[in-house]
Motif scaffolding. Structure first.
Motif, PDB file in Angstrom:
ATOM      1  N   SER A 174      -0.910  -9.720 -14.598  1.00 45.88           N
ATOM      2  CA  SER A 174       0.280  -9.239 -13.883  1.00 45.88           C
ATOM      3  C   SER A 174      -0.099  -8.769 -12.483  1.00 45.88           C
ATOM      4  O   SER A 174       0.613  -9.029 -11.515  1.00 45.88           O
ATOM      5  CB  SER A 174       0.944  -8.087 -14.631  1.00 45.88           C
ATOM      6  N   LEU A 175      -1.247  -8.077 -12.395  1.00 42.01           N
ATOM      7  CA  LEU A 175      -1.708  -7.596 -11.087  1.00 42.01           C
ATOM      8  C   LEU A 175      -1.949  -8.773 -10.141  1.00 42.01           C
ATOM      9  O   LEU A 175      -1.551  -8.725  -8.968  1.00 42.01           O
ATOM     10  CB  LEU A 175      -2.994  -6.774 -11.263  1.00 42.01           C
ATOM     11  N   LEU A 176      -2.572  -9.820 -10.663  1.00 43.64           N
ATOM     12  CA  LEU A 176      -2.850 -11.010  -9.839  1.00 43.64           C
ATOM     13  C   LEU A 176      -1.555 -11.686  -9.372  1.00 43.64           C
ATOM     14  O   LEU A 176      -1.416 -12.036  -8.199  1.00 43.64           O
ATOM     15  CB  LEU A 176      -3.676 -12.008 -10.651  1.00 43.64           C
ATOM     16  N   ILE A 177      -0.616 -11.837 -10.305  1.00 42.47           N
ATOM     17  CA  ILE A 177       0.654 -12.500  -9.958  1.00 42.47           C
ATOM     18  C   ILE A 177       1.442 -11.644  -8.961  1.00 42.47           C
ATOM     19  O   ILE A 177       1.995 -12.146  -7.987  1.00 42.47           O
ATOM     20  CB  ILE A 177       1.466 -12.809 -11.233  1.00 42.47           C
ATOM     21  N   LEU A 178       1.431 -10.333  -9.219  1.00 43.07           N
ATOM     22  CA  LEU A 178       2.153  -9.413  -8.331  1.00 43.07           C
ATOM     23  C   LEU A 178       1.568  -9.445  -6.919  1.00 43.07           C
ATOM     24  O   LEU A 178       2.297  -9.366  -5.918  1.00 43.07           O
ATOM     25  CB  LEU A 178       2.066  -7.994  -8.905  1.00 43.07           C
ATOM     26  N   PHE A 179       0.244  -9.598  -6.851  1.00 40.74           N
ATOM     27  CA  PHE A 179      -0.423  -9.603  -5.553  1.00 40.74           C
ATOM     28  C   PHE A 179       0.040 -10.783  -4.683  1.00 40.74           C
ATOM     29  O   PHE A 179       0.193 -10.639  -3.475  1.00 40.74           O
ATOM     30  CB  PHE A 179      -1.950  -9.644  -5.736  1.00 40.74           C
ATOM     31  N   ILE A 180       0.287 -11.944  -5.315  1.00 41.30           N
ATOM     32  CA  ILE A 180       0.731 -13.124  -4.545  1.00 41.30           C
ATOM     33  C   ILE A 180       2.032 -12.807  -3.814  1.00 41.30           C
ATOM     34  O   ILE A 180       2.215 -13.148  -2.646  1.00 41.30           O
ATOM     35  CB  ILE A 180       0.933 -14.341  -5.476  1.00 41.30           C
ATOM     36  N   PHE A 181       2.932 -12.101  -4.521  1.00 39.14           N
ATOM     37  CA  PHE A 181       4.237 -11.785  -3.908  1.00 39.14           C
ATOM     38  C   PHE A 181       4.140 -10.678  -2.859  1.00 39.14           C
ATOM     39  O   PHE A 181       4.903 -10.656  -1.906  1.00 39.14           O
ATOM     40  CB  PHE A 181       5.230 -11.378  -5.003  1.00 39.14           C
TER      41      PHE A 181
ATOM     42  N   ARG B 251       1.402  -9.906  -1.054  1.00 34.14           N
ATOM     43  CA  ARG B 251       0.323 -10.108  -0.076  1.00 34.14           C
ATOM     44  C   ARG B 251       0.831 -10.029   1.364  1.00 34.14           C
ATOM     45  O   ARG B 251       0.237  -9.383   2.213  1.00 34.14           O
ATOM     46  CB  ARG B 251      -0.362 -11.446  -0.337  1.00 34.14           C
ATOM     47  N   LYS B 252       1.967 -10.670   1.613  1.00 31.29           N
ATOM     48  CA  LYS B 252       2.492 -10.703   2.985  1.00 31.29           C
ATOM     49  C   LYS B 252       2.845  -9.301   3.520  1.00 31.29           C
ATOM     50  O   LYS B 252       2.760  -9.035   4.708  1.00 31.29           O
ATOM     51  CB  LYS B 252       3.687 -11.651   3.071  1.00 31.29           C
ATOM     52  N   TYR B 253       3.221  -8.389   2.604  1.00 32.80           N
ATOM     53  CA  TYR B 253       3.532  -7.022   3.035  1.00 32.80           C
ATOM     54  C   TYR B 253       2.241  -6.225   3.246  1.00 32.80           C
ATOM     55  O   TYR B 253       2.159  -5.378   4.132  1.00 32.80           O
ATOM     56  CB  TYR B 253       4.395  -6.315   1.988  1.00 32.80           C
ATOM     57  N   LEU B 254       1.235  -6.491   2.397  1.00 34.59           N
ATOM     58  CA  LEU B 254      -0.033  -5.749   2.490  1.00 34.59           C
ATOM     59  C   LEU B 254      -0.774  -6.054   3.794  1.00 34.59           C
ATOM     60  O   LEU B 254      -1.427  -5.178   4.355  1.00 34.59           O
ATOM     61  CB  LEU B 254      -0.936  -6.088   1.301  1.00 34.59           C
ATOM     62  N   ILE B 255      -0.653  -7.297   4.237  1.00 30.79           N
ATOM     63  CA  ILE B 255      -1.360  -7.706   5.467  1.00 30.79           C
ATOM     64  C   ILE B 255      -0.924  -6.860   6.661  1.00 30.79           C
ATOM     65  O   ILE B 255      -1.737  -6.480   7.509  1.00 30.79           O
ATOM     66  CB  ILE B 255      -1.151  -9.222   5.730  1.00 30.79           C
ATOM     67  N   SER B 256       0.363  -6.496   6.697  1.00 31.30           N
ATOM     68  CA  SER B 256       0.889  -5.753   7.849  1.00 31.30           C
ATOM     69  C   SER B 256       0.525  -4.261   7.828  1.00 31.30           C
ATOM     70  O   SER B 256       0.802  -3.541   8.780  1.00 31.30           O
ATOM     71  CB  SER B 256       2.406  -5.921   7.907  1.00 31.30           C
ATOM     72  N   LEU B 257      -0.085  -3.786   6.739  1.00 29.96           N
ATOM     73  CA  LEU B 257      -0.392  -2.346   6.633  1.00 29.96           C
ATOM     74  C   LEU B 257      -1.714  -1.990   7.313  1.00 29.96           C
ATOM     75  O   LEU B 257      -2.592  -2.836   7.475  1.00 29.96           O
ATOM     76  CB  LEU B 257      -0.473  -1.943   5.157  1.00 29.96           C
ATOM     77  N   SER B 258      -1.822  -0.688   7.669  1.00 29.58           N
ATOM     78  CA  SER B 258      -3.074  -0.217   8.275  1.00 29.58           C
ATOM     79  C   SER B 258      -4.122  -0.022   7.171  1.00 29.58           C
ATOM     80  O   SER B 258      -3.779   0.008   5.976  1.00 29.58           O
ATOM     81  CB  SER B 258      -2.841   1.103   8.994  1.00 29.58           C
ATOM     82  N   SER B 259      -5.403   0.138   7.559  1.00 33.91           N
ATOM     83  CA  SER B 259      -6.470   0.267   6.556  1.00 33.91           C
ATOM     84  C   SER B 259      -6.284   1.507   5.681  1.00 33.91           C
ATOM     85  O   SER B 259      -6.564   1.476   4.478  1.00 33.91           O
ATOM     86  CB  SER B 259      -7.831   0.296   7.241  1.00 33.91           C
ATOM     87  N   TYR B 260      -5.795   2.616   6.290  1.00 31.79           N
ATOM     88  CA  TYR B 260      -5.578   3.844   5.511  1.00 31.79           C
ATOM     89  C   TYR B 260      -4.484   3.640   4.469  1.00 31.79           C
ATOM     90  O   TYR B 260      -4.585   4.106   3.332  1.00 31.79           O
ATOM     91  CB  TYR B 260      -5.226   5.017   6.426  1.00 31.79           C
ATOM     92  N   GLN B 261      -3.436   2.939   4.897  1.00 36.63           N
ATOM     93  CA  GLN B 261      -2.329   2.682   3.961  1.00 36.63           C
ATOM     94  C   GLN B 261      -2.802   1.793   2.801  1.00 36.63           C
ATOM     95  O   GLN B 261      -2.425   2.020   1.653  1.00 36.63           O
ATOM     96  CB  GLN B 261      -1.169   2.007   4.695  1.00 36.63           C
TER      97      GLN B 261
END
Lengths: 161, 273
Positions: free
Chosen positions: A86-93, A95-105
């Motif tokens: 589930s974690l792997l599948i959730l990560f695909i969806f 991913r595009k939001y995580l890329i825009s976050l800062s390293s601390y976030q």
């Protein structure tokens, strides 16, 4: 040191996965928290691999470790397998939001993911296999996570250069 | 021609990747669905994990084990003088008990003959040694080096010289898995020796005590009462030693097991005659 040059960060993290898995499924009477620490380290390594070294082979890794954790710790397949996939599948969806976050976030999300993962595993064990939800054990996990999180992130960033 | 070929390769590779993911997710779903059944595949996976994975994990975790043993040996060495003194006192005490026990044994034989009673109700299936323990937040399990090749079956009782240790929950050809009494997911039906109060005990979260989850007619046993298996659930043989009542509260009581769960090396798998 010479040997470590031949290994890429992903291989090093996979070695950590194997070691932490092996220690977490063996209990040591004198050090009851050792396997808990390595159990959390395994989760931290897996999340790190998914976040920073995402690859299709991780599905096979999640499948194998999920089945082995389930059989060795619970004697029933389900809890870890569902959580890891589930974690792997959730990560695909996400991913595009995580890329825009800062390293601390991202580090904050990394920690939150770990805690949610541990919580879901215990809840699923309760729901699917009727294992009792052990609140004190979960708090122990939370405390260990708090202690080892920063050193682990530091170690992983060093390994990743 | 070249660009077309490249596009085709990319498409096939992406298709294979997606197919792999779908296959893995489907396989996982099927494994979860059939995990509680006795399917050949599930038993095969359990067999491999017990026979292959556990020894590998033991080799990898050997340095931690060596360190743990070293600390244990150091602790033992430090307490050697003190232990020696205690043991000398114990020898004197045991010699007195031995004399008494020989007298009682003779008396017991005579009384049994008079009552026409049978000796005991247990059949020993196999004595097995411990491979490793999985003492985690989910469960308290131990793995033994004997399985269904040694006639060990599910639901057989595991005992040692001190009393009941647990129950076999899984057996593969050469390994078996025992759930310990201290596991919160295991319930055993017991009775107190002096009052014959029937109750159900489960493991407490601390892994030290057993706690009553049901007491028949809400009668509480007395502090210090010895608790044995009642045999009513027909899983454990009757009259196996379990523990001693250590604490009594309004609606429940705590039992301290006789077995030292931290020092288990050998277990006997037994069944009722």
């Amino acid at each position: 040191m010479e040997f470590s040059k031949f290994l890429n960060p992903s291989s090093k993290l996979n070695i950590i996965l194997i070691i932490s898995f092996s220690i977490s499924v063996n209990s040591f009477i004198l050090f009851p928290n050792v396997n808990n620490v390595f159990y959390i380290l395994f989760h931290l390594t897996l999340i790190y691999l998914i976040f920073y070294h995402y690859h299709y082979y991780l599905y096979v890794v999640a499948l194998i470790y999920g089945i082995l954790f389930d059989i060795l710790l619970l004697n029933n397949i389900g809890v870890h397998l569902i959580t890891f996939l589930s974690l792997l599948i959730l990560f695909i969806f996400l991913r595009k939001y995580l890329i825009s976050l800062s390293s601390y976030q991202i580090i904050f999300i990394y920690f939150i993911t770990l805690i949610i993962l541990l919580l879901i595993e215990q809840s699923l064990a309760n729901l699917i296999h009727n294992y009792k939800f052990n609140m004190s054990a979960f708090l122990n996990f939370f405390l260990i996570s708090l202690i080892i999180f920063i050193p682990t992130v530091f170690l992983f960033t060093k390994l990743d250069k | 021609m070249a660009p077309k070929f490249q596009i085709k390769v990319f498409q096939i590779s992406s298709f294979i990747k997606n197919l792999t993911i779908i296959s893995i997710v489907t396989l996982s779903f099927l494994l979860v669905f059939f995990s509680k059944s006795d399917l050949y595949l599930i038993n095969g996976i359990k067999n491999i994990s017990n026979a292959v994975i556990i020894p590998i994990t033991k080799v990898i975790s050997a340095p931690v084990n060596v360190f743990s043993n070293f600390v244990d040996e150091y602790k033992k060495f430090r307490s050697l003088k003190f232990e020696n003194k205690i043991l000398q006192e114990e020898i004197i005490r045991l010699k007195k008990w031995q004399t008494l026990a020989i007298q009682n044994s003779r008396e017991n034989k005579v009384l049994k003959k008079l009552l026409n009673a049978t000796d005991n109700n247990l059949t020993l299936v196999k004595t097995a040694s411990l491979i490793n323990r999985n003492d985690t937040i989910y469960s308290k399990l131990i793995n033994l080096n004997a399985g269904y090749d040694d006639k060990i079956m599910k639901n057989m009782s595991a005992i040692n010289e001190r009393g009941l240790v647990g129950k076999v929950i899984d057996a593969t050809s050469n390994n078996s898995r025992v759930i310990l009494l201290t596991d919160p997911n295991l319930s055993i039906s017991v009775k107190s020796v002096s009052d014959g109060i029937f109750s159900l005990l489960t493991g407490h979260g601390d892994g030290k005590y057993l706690v009553s989850s049901f007491v028949k007619e809400n009668k509480m046993p007395r502090l210090g009462d010895i608790v044995v298996t009642s045999g009513t659930a027909q899983i454990f043989p009757v009259d196996l030693l379990v523990g001693k009542v250590a604490k009594v509260e309004k609606n429940r009581f705590f039992v301290l097991p006789f077995v030292d769960f931290k020092n288990i090396d050998y277990l006997q798998i037994v069944t009722s005659k």
